[in-house]
Design a protein around this motif. Sequence first.
Motif, mmCIF file in Angstrom:
data_model
loop_
_atom_site.group_PDB
_atom_site.id
_atom_site.type_symbol
_atom_site.label_atom_id
_atom_site.label_comp_id
_atom_site.label_asym_id
_atom_site.label_seq_id
_atom_site.Cartn_x
_atom_site.Cartn_y
_atom_site.Cartn_z
ATOM 1 N N LYS A 21 -137.470 -24.916 36.500
ATOM 2 C CA LYS A 21 -136.927 -23.407 36.406
ATOM 3 C C LYS A 21 -135.716 -23.404 37.233
ATOM 4 O O LYS A 21 -134.453 -23.123 36.881
ATOM 5 N N LEU A 22 -136.031 -24.037 38.578
ATOM 6 C CA LEU A 22 -134.723 -23.827 39.481
ATOM 7 C C LEU A 22 -133.630 -25.019 38.865
ATOM 8 O O LEU A 22 -132.581 -24.563 38.931
ATOM 9 N N ALA B 131 -128.259 -25.877 36.455
ATOM 10 C CA ALA B 131 -127.438 -26.451 35.458
ATOM 11 C C ALA B 131 -126.766 -25.578 34.632
ATOM 12 O O ALA B 131 -125.450 -25.723 34.254
ATOM 13 N N LYS B 132 -127.182 -24.327 34.589
ATOM 14 C CA LYS B 132 -126.323 -23.310 33.926
ATOM 15 C C LYS B 132 -125.545 -22.492 34.688
ATOM 16 O O LYS B 132 -124.412 -22.017 34.233
ATOM 17 N N ASP B 133 -125.729 -22.400 36.109
ATOM 18 C CA ASP B 133 -124.982 -21.653 36.829
ATOM 19 C C ASP B 133 -124.473 -22.493 38.078
ATOM 20 O O ASP B 133 -125.193 -22.869 38.950
ATOM 21 N N PRO B 134 -123.047 -22.750 38.128
ATOM 22 C CA PRO B 134 -122.539 -23.687 39.120
ATOM 23 C C PRO B 134 -122.489 -23.056 40.492
ATOM 24 O O PRO B 134 -122.556 -23.526 41.392
#
Length: 65
Positions: free
Chosen positions: A15-16, A21-24
């Motif tokens: 999950k982390l 990967a989605k949130d820089p």
Amino acid sequence: MAAALLKKDPALRKKLDDEKAKDPTLAASASAQLNFVYRNSPYFEKTYLRYPVARLMANTKLDLK
């Protein structure tokens, strides 16, 4: 403790990694990652910032000492 949680719980680790990967911004901030692990751990208080609310339907004297 966060490292131990991630080692013990592969679902939390995934999950982390998915969120990073989605949130820089999350990927670049160690404190944000630690906060993410805490908020998704069993140690996080599920009722955080929730306050009980009640309504008195009759005039009642309350002793609030």
